[in-house]
Design an enzyme around this catalytic site. Structure first.
Site, short mmCIF file in Angstrom:
data_model
loop_
_atom_site.label_atom_id
_atom_site.label_comp_id
_atom_site.label_asym_id
_atom_site.label_seq_id
_atom_site.Cartn_x
_atom_site.Cartn_y
_atom_site.Cartn_z
N ILE A 117 36.50 -21.62 32.29
CA ILE A 117 35.65 -22.73 31.78
C ILE A 117 35.19 -23.36 33.00
O ILE A 117 33.97 -23.73 33.13
CB ILE A 117 36.62 -23.66 31.11
CG1 ILE A 117 37.01 -23.13 29.85
CG2 ILE A 117 35.60 -24.97 30.80
CD1 ILE A 117 38.19 -24.16 29.27
N TYR B 161 32.20 -21.29 34.63
CA TYR B 161 30.75 -21.36 33.82
C TYR B 161 30.25 -22.83 33.68
O TYR B 161 28.88 -22.98 33.81
CB TYR B 161 30.78 -20.74 32.52
CG TYR B 161 30.85 -19.18 32.51
CD1 TYR B 161 29.65 -18.41 32.80
CD2 TYR B 161 32.12 -18.55 32.22
CE1 TYR B 161 29.74 -17.30 33.14
CE2 TYR B 161 32.12 -17.13 32.34
CZ TYR B 161 30.93 -16.32 32.68
OH TYR B 161 30.63 -15.01 32.86
N GLU B 162 30.94 -23.86 33.90
CA GLU B 162 30.70 -25.14 33.73
C GLU B 162 30.18 -25.76 35.15
O GLU B 162 29.34 -26.46 35.05
CB GLU B 162 31.70 -26.12 33.07
CG GLU B 162 32.36 -25.79 31.80
CD GLU B 162 31.05 -26.16 30.69
OE1 GLU B 162 30.11 -26.72 31.16
OE2 GLU B 162 31.22 -25.62 29.50
N GLY B 163 30.78 -25.18 35.93
CA GLY B 163 30.51 -25.73 37.43
C GLY B 163 31.21 -27.19 37.59
O GLY B 163 31.83 -27.65 36.76
N ARG C 291 28.85 -15.80 29.60
CA ARG C 291 30.00 -16.77 29.34
C ARG C 291 30.79 -16.17 27.98
O ARG C 291 31.77 -16.13 27.93
CB ARG C 291 29.70 -18.27 29.10
CG ARG C 291 31.12 -18.94 28.70
CD ARG C 291 30.60 -20.30 28.56
NE ARG C 291 31.81 -21.14 28.38
CZ ARG C 291 32.00 -22.40 28.68
NH1 ARG C 291 31.12 -23.05 29.48
NH2 ARG C 291 33.19 -23.07 28.62
#
Length: 166
Positions: free
Chosen positions: A29, A32-34, A155
């Site tokens: 998570i 991919y979210e940064g 993702r």
């Protein structure tokens, strides 16, 4: 409690082990979210801050112009991701592995609980978590506003691999 086959009123107690979000799930998570310390519009044009958060722990929505520190971003992520884990547990009717659970939490964190609840992915997991078509269900969710995004495809591929690993 034991089961007496001659007494249908007795039942065997089933112990369901708690499903937990793994370190790999959290890292997926976060990757991919940064981490953004100033609110921005995500590809779905929703104000987002920190590690993919669209709302704060008190339930208020993120607004453009909001700012947080890195420490606040990590703390917020920990609170919000655990809320998603709790919400995912509440819609599962089958016991699944921690890897499978983590993949579904990542999916829900990204698409929202409403979309998870409506998904064929959840229906299949609740029917048979070992269904070999489940990994491909993740891959159907790679669009924002109808446009396929390579980041979402990557993702979903990672989530499907994590689901299949456990």
């Amino acid at each position: 409690m034991s089961t007496d086959k001659n007494n249908p009123t007795e039942f065997k107690e089933v112990v369901i082990k708690p499903m937990t979000l793994t370190k790999e799930g959290k890292e997926l998570i976060m990757f991919y979210e940064g981490c953004h310390l100033e609110a921005y519009l995500c590809p779905a044009t929703i104000p987002t801050i920190g590690v993919g958060n669209t709302f704060y722990s008190d339930g208020s929505k993120v607004k453009l112009g909001d700012k947080i520190t890195h420490k606040e971003a990590v703390e917020l992520f920990d609170v919000i991701v655990e809320k998603f884990a709790k919400d995912v547990r509440s819609v599962l009717v089958r016991n699944i592995t921690n890897a499978q659970f983590s993949a579904i939490v990542s999916f829900a964190f990204n698409v929202g609980m409403g979309n998870l609840k409506l998904s064929t992915l959840l229906k299949k997991v609740n029917k048979n978590p070992l269904d070999t078509t489940i990994p491909s269900e993740f891959l159907r969710w790679n669009k924002a506003k109808g446009i396929e995004l390579s980041g979402l495809t990557k993702r979903r591929t990672s989530e499907s691999i994590l689901y299949s690993s456990g």
